[in-house]
Design a protein around this motif. Structure first.
Motif, PDB file in Angstrom:
ATOM      1  N   UNK A   1      62.587  -4.890  28.061  1.00  0.00           N
ATOM      2  CA  UNK A   1      61.479  -4.297  28.803  1.00  0.00           C
ATOM      3  C   UNK A   1      60.555  -3.474  27.921  1.00  0.00           C
ATOM      4  N   UNK A   2      61.035  -3.019  26.766  1.00  0.00           N
ATOM      5  CA  UNK A   2      60.189  -2.232  25.880  1.00  0.00           C
ATOM      6  C   UNK A   2      58.977  -3.018  25.397  1.00  0.00           C
ATOM      7  N   UNK A   3      59.083  -4.354  25.349  1.00  0.00           N
ATOM      8  CA  UNK A   3      57.975  -5.201  24.900  1.00  0.00           C
ATOM      9  C   UNK A   3      57.330  -5.953  26.053  1.00  0.00           C
ATOM     10  N   UNK A   4      57.744  -5.637  27.272  1.00  0.00           N
ATOM     11  CA  UNK A   4      57.376  -6.476  28.411  1.00  0.00           C
ATOM     12  C   UNK A   4      56.319  -5.815  29.287  1.00  0.00           C
ATOM     13  N   UNK A   5      55.069  -5.946  28.901  1.00  0.00           N
ATOM     14  CA  UNK A   5      53.997  -5.432  29.751  1.00  0.00           C
ATOM     15  C   UNK A   5      53.573  -6.508  30.759  1.00  0.00           C
ATOM     16  N   UNK A   6      53.065  -6.044  31.915  1.00  0.00           N
ATOM     17  CA  UNK A   6      52.614  -6.968  32.948  1.00  0.00           C
ATOM     18  C   UNK A   6      51.103  -7.136  32.872  1.00  0.00           C
TER      19      UNK A   6
ATOM     20  N   UNK B   1      56.771  -0.709  36.017  1.00  0.00           N
ATOM     21  CA  UNK B   1      56.701  -1.044  37.438  1.00  0.00           C
ATOM     22  C   UNK B   1      57.484  -2.316  37.780  1.00  0.00           C
ATOM     23  N   UNK B   2      57.456  -3.328  36.934  1.00  0.00           N
ATOM     24  CA  UNK B   2      58.154  -4.577  37.253  1.00  0.00           C
ATOM     25  C   UNK B   2      59.662  -4.374  37.384  1.00  0.00           C
ATOM     26  N   UNK B   3      60.341  -3.649  36.468  1.00  0.00           N
ATOM     27  CA  UNK B   3      61.773  -3.409  36.686  1.00  0.00           C
ATOM     28  C   UNK B   3      62.070  -2.688  37.998  1.00  0.00           C
ATOM     29  N   UNK B   4      61.203  -1.748  38.379  1.00  0.00           N
ATOM     30  CA  UNK B   4      61.387  -1.051  39.653  1.00  0.00           C
ATOM     31  C   UNK B   4      61.291  -2.027  40.820  1.00  0.00           C
ATOM     32  N   UNK B   5      60.294  -2.903  40.765  1.00  0.00           N
ATOM     33  CA  UNK B   5      60.115  -3.875  41.847  1.00  0.00           C
ATOM     34  C   UNK B   5      61.270  -4.859  41.907  1.00  0.00           C
TER      35      UNK B   5
END
Length: 240
Positions: A4-9, A16-20
């Motif tokens: 997730x450190x490199x995973x922008x939406x 926000x994506x991990x929260x969703x």
């Protein structure tokens, strides 16, 4: 796995994506799924690092619900585009293979959403071109250039007939020539798999359209005969 450190939406955000994903995994919710789709697949075909980071979690949910199955399929289809994340997508090969198994089982159950799932499975198998353009053959038209004389030829496969023709915008399709369907035994590669899957699942109209598409057509201008699928794919294959 993609971290997730490199995973922008699509908004350039990483949290926000991990929260969703946690939210939809626990309780679902149409609003959460709508936001997740908007963040991971922009304008129906543009994907981001977060899209590939989310893919394994979506695939784990895909066997239980149409929403994660459809979103995972959209992400794989989007992998054909110029997203600049080829190395990230390569790390998702296990999740993509698992999605293929989920989709194949879903198709064998003969669901109402058969064609969208069929198109997603084509993308999973790397057939991005046919995933993007294949219809249900109820009223399909394909425009190809004759490889011998360069005339634009209309290929019709549907309720109006199965033919090649010259399209006149006042008179309609003129100088029609019947298509020459491929024999099932003569199909190879993507065409063979597409036909066998449609037959297995009882989709006769789809199977019939596939043998027409992967058959041959006569050019109304010069009377030469060419392979419809070969010429169409060569002219319209998406840029990878």
């Amino acid at each position: 796995m993609v971290t997730w450190a490199e995973a922008y939406d699509c908004y350039g955000e990483t949290r926000r994506v991990p929260e969703l994903l946690g939210r939809v995994g626990r309780e679902g919710g149409a609003d959460a799924w709508e936001e997740l789709y908007r963040r991971l697949v922009l304008e129906c075909d543009m994907v981001f690092p977060a899209s590939f980071a989310a893919l394994p979690r979506l695939v784990r949910l895909a066997s239980r619900s149409a929403l994660p199955r459809g979103l995972a399929g959209a992400i794989v289809r989007g992998a054909a585009g110029p997203h600049g994340c080829d190395e990230l997508f390569a790390r998702c090969s296990g999740a993509v293979a698992e999605l293929g198994e989920v989709l194949d089982r879903h198709l064998a159950a003969r669901p109402a959403d058969y064609l969208p799932a069929f198109l997603d499975l084509l993308a999973v198998r790397g057939e991005y071109h046919w995933s993007a353009v294949l219809g249900d053959f109820s009223d399909d038209f394909y425009e190809v250039a004759c490889p011998h004389c360069a005339t634009d030829v209309t290929i019709a496969i549907g309720v109006h007939g199965r033919y090649s023709a010259l399209r006149d915008w006042q008179r309609g399709d003129v100088d029609r020539r019947p298509l020459r369907p491929a024999g099932p035994e003569g199909l190879a590669g993507a065409g063979r798999w597409m036909y066998a899957t449609a037959v297995r699942d009882g989709h006769g109209a789809l199977a019939d359209g596939i043998v027409q598409l992967f058959g041959r057509a006569e050019c109304p201008r010069c009377a030469s005969v060419f392979g419809v699928a070969d010429e169409y794919a060569a002219a319209h294959r998406p840029v990878m």
